[in-house]
Design a protein around this motif. Sequence first.
Motif, short mmCIF file in Angstrom:
data_model
loop_
_atom_site.label_atom_id
_atom_site.label_comp_id
_atom_site.label_asym_id
_atom_site.label_seq_id
_atom_site.Cartn_x
_atom_site.Cartn_y
_atom_site.Cartn_z
N UNK A 117 0.68 -1.35 -0.10
CA UNK A 117 0.11 0.18 -0.14
C UNK A 117 0.79 1.26 0.05
N UNK A 118 1.97 1.29 -0.66
CA UNK A 118 2.87 2.35 -0.68
C UNK A 118 2.89 2.97 -2.19
N UNK A 119 3.21 4.31 -2.45
CA UNK A 119 3.52 4.57 -3.90
C UNK A 119 4.63 3.73 -4.59
N UNK A 120 3.98 3.31 -5.69
CA UNK A 120 5.18 2.65 -6.44
C UNK A 120 6.19 3.43 -6.69
N UNK A 121 7.42 3.04 -6.56
CA UNK A 121 8.60 3.80 -6.66
C UNK A 121 9.51 3.92 -5.49
N UNK A 122 8.92 3.79 -4.48
CA UNK A 122 9.59 3.98 -3.23
C UNK A 122 10.82 3.00 -3.21
N UNK A 123 10.93 1.72 -3.62
CA UNK A 123 12.12 0.99 -3.71
C UNK A 123 13.18 1.42 -4.59
N UNK A 124 12.96 2.27 -5.69
CA UNK A 124 13.88 2.69 -6.51
C UNK A 124 14.35 3.92 -6.00
N UNK A 125 13.68 4.86 -5.32
CA UNK A 125 14.16 6.08 -4.68
C UNK A 125 15.11 5.64 -3.58
N UNK A 126 14.87 4.72 -2.54
CA UNK A 126 15.45 4.14 -1.63
C UNK A 126 16.80 3.56 -2.17
N UNK A 127 16.82 2.82 -3.13
CA UNK A 127 18.01 2.17 -3.66
C UNK A 127 19.05 3.18 -4.13
N UNK A 128 18.56 4.41 -4.77
CA UNK A 128 19.49 5.46 -5.34
C UNK A 128 19.84 6.40 -4.18
N UNK A 129 19.04 6.73 -3.25
CA UNK A 129 19.46 7.52 -1.98
C UNK A 129 20.43 6.78 -1.19
N UNK A 130 20.21 5.74 -0.70
CA UNK A 130 20.98 4.90 0.25
C UNK A 130 22.41 4.46 -0.59
N UNK A 131 22.39 4.23 -1.55
CA UNK A 131 23.45 3.91 -2.50
C UNK A 131 24.41 4.93 -2.55
N UNK A 132 24.01 6.11 -2.93
CA UNK A 132 24.73 7.32 -2.96
C UNK A 132 25.19 7.70 -1.42
N UNK A 133 24.50 7.71 -0.36
CA UNK A 133 25.03 7.97 0.87
C UNK A 133 25.95 7.03 1.45
N UNK A 134 25.75 5.67 1.38
CA UNK A 134 26.75 4.73 2.01
C UNK A 134 27.69 4.31 1.10
N UNK A 135 27.44 3.94 -0.12
CA UNK A 135 28.49 3.42 -0.88
C UNK A 135 29.27 4.38 -1.67
N UNK A 136 28.70 5.56 -2.18
CA UNK A 136 29.07 6.63 -2.67
C UNK A 136 29.66 7.93 -1.93
N UNK A 137 29.67 7.62 -0.79
CA UNK A 137 29.91 8.69 0.61
C UNK A 137 29.42 10.20 0.04
N UNK A 138 28.24 10.15 -0.63
CA UNK A 138 27.49 11.77 -0.79
C UNK A 138 26.70 12.00 0.42
#
Length: 413
Positions: free
Chosen positions: A340-361
């Motif tokens: 019951x969440x908006x479609x696209x949350x997984x893609x937004x999470x993948x992008x954000x968390x990858x940038x912060x944790x893996x790419x140190x943004x």
Amino acid sequence: MTDPPSAERPLAQPAEGVPAGFAGRSEYLWDVLAALWPPPARIAACGPTVRRTGGTTEFLVLPSERRATLLIPRRPLPAAAGALRNYKASATARDRLQFRAMALAARAGLGELLPHRIRIEPGQRAGEAQRPGEAQRTGAADIVGYLRAALGRDIVVSLHIGPARANRKPVLQALTPAGETAGFVKIGLNALTGELVCAEATSLAFLASARLAHVQPPRLLHHGTWGGHQVLVQQGFRASGYATDRAELSRAMAELAAVRGLDSLLVTESPYWHSLRARLRSLRQGSLAGPLLQVLNQLEPLASGTRLAFGCWHGDWTPWNMTMSDGCALVWDWERFGAGVPVGYDAAHYQLQGAVVRDSVAADVAAETAITRAAGILAPLRVEPAAATLVAMLYLVEIAARYLHDGQAEAGA
């Protein structure tokens, strides 16, 4: 170079002078060991000169007791090698080569040269190991005894110590003496992590019967209670590395979103909108819940005129919670799975968390990028460009609400 450990240090005396950033990890290590091997078991740090006695368990601590990240069994050697070989299924190709080299060294017995060790003397006499099924009836003395009974086979374990987070929990790799992975184990030691372990077991049980061609969750091998703690054992995946084909990744996320069907709703008329508001109102006064509610108020005019598709999401789909195999996403850590969440949350999470944790943004930069690039990030999920920015902003409110509810800042994350 690390300092050599003392010959022996009892559990009640954690190391002094722990470097900044590692104090919590060292303390957490000893807390976890005490929980998983409760009295009358005796636990102590020791050096390689301490003689090993029958019935004891010895862990080699990597890289050191003060900076513990991974504990692997000293013996048998194939199990020590297996703990390293299967340490991170999502590791990069370079890291996998390093782990394989370390595994070969451990298999050859070079682990005997490592100075940092922890010895556990059991609370029951050697030879009193319980038979399969006995742990559920009488209660095993320690977690290894419980797992042996639950899985019906002889196992040893390795232990991963993660960074400080509110949802941090012991993660063990259950290994056969021959070094094969029997499963990965999660244990809930407090109210929050216990709830998450139960939630993951429920999610895996549901997904086992779902028709999924592009997403593969691990099989649920066991879910039970030991010592008042929730215990989950799930299948381990072989290492294949990070996802590199974004089309395959998007296809997998879209399939999961529709696993229970999709609903097209005006955002402000959706159960999700009202649930998000209610969760923010329930948070303690003085937190950031007030500003987040203000954000929802500002978004309401846009949300009231925007129709979105609502479906399921993994809840923590990140580059390190998955690996790829023949075009299929092998994804673990399903404790946040929801509907019951908006479609696209997984893609937004993948992008954000990858940038912060893996790419140190920086987090604020990554969050802003998630909004400004929302149309491109969410296009493969068939989110219209006009709605993509709203989905990204709602996702940021959602993840902030989770962090506030869990107390991530208080936990040191």
